[in-house]
Design a protein around this motif. Sequence first.
Motif, PDB file in Angstrom:
ATOM      1  N   UNK A 114      29.263  58.629  56.732  1.00  0.00           N
ATOM      2  CA  UNK A 114      30.137  59.135  55.720  1.00  0.00           C
ATOM      3  C   UNK A 114      31.603  58.884  55.750  1.00  0.00           C
ATOM      4  N   UNK A 115      31.909  58.605  57.290  1.00  0.00           N
ATOM      5  CA  UNK A 115      33.409  58.070  57.461  1.00  0.00           C
ATOM      6  C   UNK A 115      33.803  56.672  57.212  1.00  0.00           C
ATOM      7  N   UNK A 116      33.084  56.052  56.764  1.00  0.00           N
ATOM      8  CA  UNK A 116      33.454  54.570  56.558  1.00  0.00           C
ATOM      9  C   UNK A 116      32.837  54.099  55.025  1.00  0.00           C
ATOM     10  N   UNK A 117      33.682  53.225  54.477  1.00  0.00           N
ATOM     11  CA  UNK A 117      33.380  52.571  53.306  1.00  0.00           C
ATOM     12  C   UNK A 117      33.824  51.357  52.762  1.00  0.00           C
ATOM     13  N   UNK A 118      33.263  50.508  51.786  1.00  0.00           N
ATOM     14  CA  UNK A 118      33.910  49.358  51.607  1.00  0.00           C
ATOM     15  C   UNK A 118      34.332  49.628  50.089  1.00  0.00           C
ATOM     16  N   UNK A 119      35.184  48.637  49.625  1.00  0.00           N
ATOM     17  CA  UNK A 119      35.813  48.806  48.255  1.00  0.00           C
ATOM     18  C   UNK A 119      35.831  47.262  47.821  1.00  0.00           C
ATOM     19  N   UNK A 120      35.575  47.176  46.592  1.00  0.00           N
ATOM     20  CA  UNK A 120      35.445  45.892  45.961  1.00  0.00           C
ATOM     21  C   UNK A 120      35.390  45.965  44.351  1.00  0.00           C
ATOM     22  N   UNK A 121      35.554  44.809  43.871  1.00  0.00           N
ATOM     23  CA  UNK A 121      35.582  44.788  42.344  1.00  0.00           C
ATOM     24  C   UNK A 121      34.404  44.029  41.769  1.00  0.00           C
ATOM     25  N   UNK A 122      33.530  44.473  40.702  1.00  0.00           N
ATOM     26  CA  UNK A 122      32.955  43.505  39.980  1.00  0.00           C
ATOM     27  C   UNK A 122      33.308  43.269  38.644  1.00  0.00           C
ATOM     28  N   UNK A 123      32.876  42.302  37.954  1.00  0.00           N
ATOM     29  CA  UNK A 123      33.479  41.991  36.639  1.00  0.00           C
ATOM     30  C   UNK A 123      32.379  42.186  35.539  1.00  0.00           C
ATOM     31  N   UNK A 124      33.084  42.802  34.523  1.00  0.00           N
ATOM     32  CA  UNK A 124      32.118  42.877  33.195  1.00  0.00           C
ATOM     33  C   UNK A 124      32.571  42.017  31.875  1.00  0.00           C
ATOM     34  N   UNK A 125      31.745  41.300  31.375  1.00  0.00           N
ATOM     35  CA  UNK A 125      32.107  40.406  30.420  1.00  0.00           C
ATOM     36  C   UNK A 125      32.398  41.313  29.205  1.00  0.00           C
ATOM     37  N   UNK A 126      33.637  41.038  28.631  1.00  0.00           N
ATOM     38  CA  UNK A 126      34.156  41.816  27.653  1.00  0.00           C
ATOM     39  C   UNK A 126      34.507  40.734  26.453  1.00  0.00           C
ATOM     40  N   UNK A 127      34.943  41.318  25.288  1.00  0.00           N
ATOM     41  CA  UNK A 127      35.748  40.573  24.260  1.00  0.00           C
ATOM     42  C   UNK A 127      37.127  40.088  24.749  1.00  0.00           C
ATOM     43  N   UNK A 128      37.369  38.879  24.012  1.00  0.00           N
ATOM     44  CA  UNK A 128      38.645  38.186  24.581  1.00  0.00           C
ATOM     45  C   UNK A 128      39.648  38.936  24.058  1.00  0.00           C
ATOM     46  N   UNK A 129      39.271  39.905  22.870  1.00  0.00           N
ATOM     47  CA  UNK A 129      40.509  40.656  22.191  1.00  0.00           C
ATOM     48  C   UNK A 129      40.758  41.979  22.937  1.00  0.00           C
ATOM     49  N   UNK A 130      40.226  42.521  24.028  1.00  0.00           N
ATOM     50  CA  UNK A 130      40.330  43.508  24.412  1.00  0.00           C
ATOM     51  C   UNK A 130      41.625  43.610  25.277  1.00  0.00           C
ATOM     52  N   UNK A 131      42.366  44.626  25.355  1.00  0.00           N
ATOM     53  CA  UNK A 131      43.716  44.803  25.763  1.00  0.00           C
ATOM     54  C   UNK A 131      43.483  44.520  27.517  1.00  0.00           C
ATOM     55  N   UNK A 132      42.546  44.670  28.037  1.00  0.00           N
ATOM     56  CA  UNK A 132      42.238  44.917  29.619  1.00  0.00           C
ATOM     57  C   UNK A 132      41.581  43.333  29.919  1.00  0.00           C
ATOM     58  N   UNK A 133      41.280  42.671  29.087  1.00  0.00           N
ATOM     59  CA  UNK A 133      40.353  41.417  29.112  1.00  0.00           C
ATOM     60  C   UNK A 133      41.271  40.363  29.855  1.00  0.00           C
ATOM     61  N   UNK A 134      40.826  39.604  30.847  1.00  0.00           N
ATOM     62  CA  UNK A 134      41.484  38.459  31.490  1.00  0.00           C
ATOM     63  C   UNK A 134      40.220  37.500  31.605  1.00  0.00           C
ATOM     64  N   UNK A 135      40.768  36.364  31.988  1.00  0.00           N
ATOM     65  CA  UNK A 135      39.849  35.175  32.165  1.00  0.00           C
ATOM     66  C   UNK A 135      39.102  35.128  33.384  1.00  0.00           C
ATOM     67  N   UNK A 136      37.941  35.324  33.755  1.00  0.00           N
ATOM     68  CA  UNK A 136      37.437  35.336  34.968  1.00  0.00           C
ATOM     69  C   UNK A 136      37.575  33.826  35.709  1.00  0.00           C
ATOM     70  N   UNK A 137      38.362  33.838  36.890  1.00  0.00           N
ATOM     71  CA  UNK A 137      38.622  32.394  37.455  1.00  0.00           C
ATOM     72  C   UNK A 137      37.499  31.681  37.669  1.00  0.00           C
ATOM     73  N   UNK A 138      36.328  32.262  38.082  1.00  0.00           N
ATOM     74  CA  UNK A 138      35.061  31.767  38.682  1.00  0.00           C
ATOM     75  C   UNK A 138      34.044  31.386  37.687  1.00  0.00           C
ATOM     76  N   UNK A 139      34.026  32.198  36.648  1.00  0.00           N
ATOM     77  CA  UNK A 139      32.743  31.995  35.549  1.00  0.00           C
ATOM     78  C   UNK A 139      33.551  31.252  34.188  1.00  0.00           C
ATOM     79  N   UNK A 140      34.880  31.653  34.229  1.00  0.00           N
ATOM     80  CA  UNK A 140      35.719  31.165  32.782  1.00  0.00           C
ATOM     81  C   UNK A 140      35.132  31.894  31.633  1.00  0.00           C
ATOM     82  N   UNK A 141      35.267  33.101  31.728  1.00  0.00           N
ATOM     83  CA  UNK A 141      34.817  33.963  30.514  1.00  0.00           C
ATOM     84  C   UNK A 141      35.751  35.099  30.761  1.00  0.00           C
TER      85      UNK A 141
END
Length: 862
Positions: free
Chosen positions: A545-572
């Motif tokens: 419990x003294x060690x951990x990892x941190x990373x991001x996974x992407x969720x597909x969303x509408x292009x009109x969402x304020x937080x939406x950006x193009x995923x460079x790998x999947x182009x969505x």
Amino acid sequence: MSAFAYRYVGREELPARLTEFDLQQFFQLTSADIAAIWERFRADRFAAVGLQLVCLRAFGRPLDRFAVVPRNLLQYVCEAFSAPLLSIASLKSLYQRRPTLYEHQQWVKEHLGIKPFDVTSQTALQEMLRVQAAAAADVDELVTTAQRWLYDRCRLIPGQRQITDMAQHAFSAYEAQMLAVVSRRSQDLFRRAASTAQSTHTRSAVEDRQQALKAKAVLQDKSKPTEQRVDEALEHLAIVTDAAHSSFASHVRAALTGDHQRIHALLSGLEGLEFGSREDDAGFANLKAWRDLQTRKLNALPEDFTETGVGTAWHDLVHDPDPKRRYQAFSACTMMSLRNSLRRGSVWIDHSMRFRDADQMLIPAKEWERDRVKYLGLLGLPAAADTFIEQLLDTLRAGVAAVAEASAKGKIEIGDDGMLHLPAIVALEQDDEPRRTRDLIYKTIGEVQFPDLLLEVDASTNFSEVLLGHRAKSVAELLSTYAALLAHGTEIDAMGIAAMIPGIDTAQVSLAMRALETHGRLRRANEVVAEFQGKIPLATHWGTGKKASADMMSLDVSRHLWIARVDPRRRTYATGIYTHVLDKWGIVYDQPIVLNERQAGVAIEGVEQHNRSEDRIRLSLLAVDTHGYTNAAMAWAKGLSFDLCPRLRDLSERKLYLPAEFKVPEGIERVTTKRLSLRAIRLGWDNFLRVLASIRIGRISAELAMQRLGGAARTNKAHKAAEHLGRLLRSIFLCDYVTIEDFRREIHTLLSQGESVHQLQRAIHAGRVPHERGRRGDEMTAISGAHALLTNIVLAWNTNRMNDVVERLRKGGTNIEDAWLRRMGPGHSGHINFRGILSFGVERYIDSLIQGSGATTRQAMA
């Protein structure tokens, strides 16, 4: 305290059935307890006093004499005193005389150091409730907050009616004083303009086609002279070519200019706010000019008006021939430029939490000078930079020597490009037994329906009570909470979830979803489940419990969402969900983030949030990928007492930064660079410590500190110190990373665990976020938190079942080595049915999950 430790706080009665896990965690007698009871009471009173003691410690209030005692708890207490097992249904049979009950309760209070709920504590509680009422969703949540507040301060929790009355009074007082809050008008106006621009853009395309057809028809008209046909066709085509130069963004700006009344109302509403700014900020210059026009009561730009903050994009609109149109365009330009300035920190408001001047977010300078010693003690760092630097330089010398030795022996290679090239990690010896054992374990577990899984984990952790702020008062309320959790945490919307759960309608789900958006509820529920999972014996094989990892996974969303950006790998279009996964596999922090941005700030913030709980194992190492670190971030992390360990992707980052006077061993000169300034660390050390102390006491989050004091503040002394200290720390890390294979393997293992959790998360959230979801910050945070909670629930259930199966198989003679268990994890989902009709068998867990459950509730369910 951690949220899991509050599981029984405020209860007035024991559940009809007490699990062995809860018995071990919450109802244990210490040797000191047993000795004190032996010394004070006669033998026939041992069991009664012992029951009062363990229950008061768990509940924060004494047991009623009519309380029913679970048989396994009674058996445990009797065995603790070597007394014969009592056969009783309630404490009433042990207390024929009330004075005896009160005497025992008073002694237990004194033994545990629990003070009475007097006038002083009542006054303090009322003040706390007054403050907390601003964030509470309802009275029940305030009641829970009050109970935990008293429990933490060793004050006796009063009766339910008294504490509910106090919470009701605080909540009503706050509601009476609430004022309407200004919404995010600029974002709403921008979306409205974009919608208008979209229709305009579409209409323009149709008109362009019509003009082109007209030009074609003119050219085909043989009745007119050629020169005349060409001139008329060019007139039609000129309209098309002029329109072709206008982009979608220009249509949005034009639409904003036309929405003048709303924009004027927004800017006028800022009249009472005092902004600070950098001297050259365009947004602030525009605001001053706009306010000057209002003071002069002008509704058109005068001929002598000179704008200073209007960029190229707005130039043509602001210079329209019509004076009123120019004024409207300038107002729209002012709104958008001020919004951008606030977001990048070049304009601030002194009393704002997020948009203040960066210096005001830190501990005040005078307070820092006065209490510097106290804050340094809180950080555990020396006052002088040299003390800290010398220790690191000694470590660096040893690390560089190890790199030189490894290079000489051919264990690492220095390529023609002058970069360190690492050999592949040697795979562990092939052994099929761990895989076969894992398959056997999951085969024994068998298939499970998701509703059964949710109920079982809830009965063990009461996460639904955390989400509601109180125990569910009915089956319908409990099911609505589960439905809301699923609607937030999966790709299915409220209507779809309502169709999957019999007896629940869309309105109930939607209402419960808004309740889950209350600040902190999902985070606390995640802590409860993750802590439960980490306490299961099997989890000790996976880590400390003294060690951990941190990373991001992407969720597909509408292009009109304020937080939406193009995923460079999947182009969505997508958004990021950033999670911290313990070496024991539980998710301990989650946050929605924007794609394609540095993740170092949120990585550090997650560890700092986790480490703030005093009774929780503190994280000392966080593994991240290349996006999760910067040089400065490694320094901030070290200052906050943990190591940020990146898996470096680019060879260009595998250079050793060394001070100018550092003596480099022969043979590795090409992988070193003398671009480490110890002087910069010394000059900015005090500023660096001030920022760290501000983060530690909660004046500013680590994420915000990295944004406001990071790349955009390179002239800042604190940033320069952090940058060069980070170079020193990265060099030390890199020496260990390339020379110690087990250390490198550990970093990769932690990150692989995180990837396994991401696969489970994708099984839970198998599609894209519904089009209408995530448009508010609170809603996006709820999506992230609910998704993490559902993942934690699966991890906890799998861990618990794996532990039971392993114990059962071992008792049956099956050989299962601990080394095999270390190589298997709970991130499995193939045996879980997440979809279909969701049928919840609440009746099996009604005593644990429904408040005041009894015969009446069971009859109603029947």
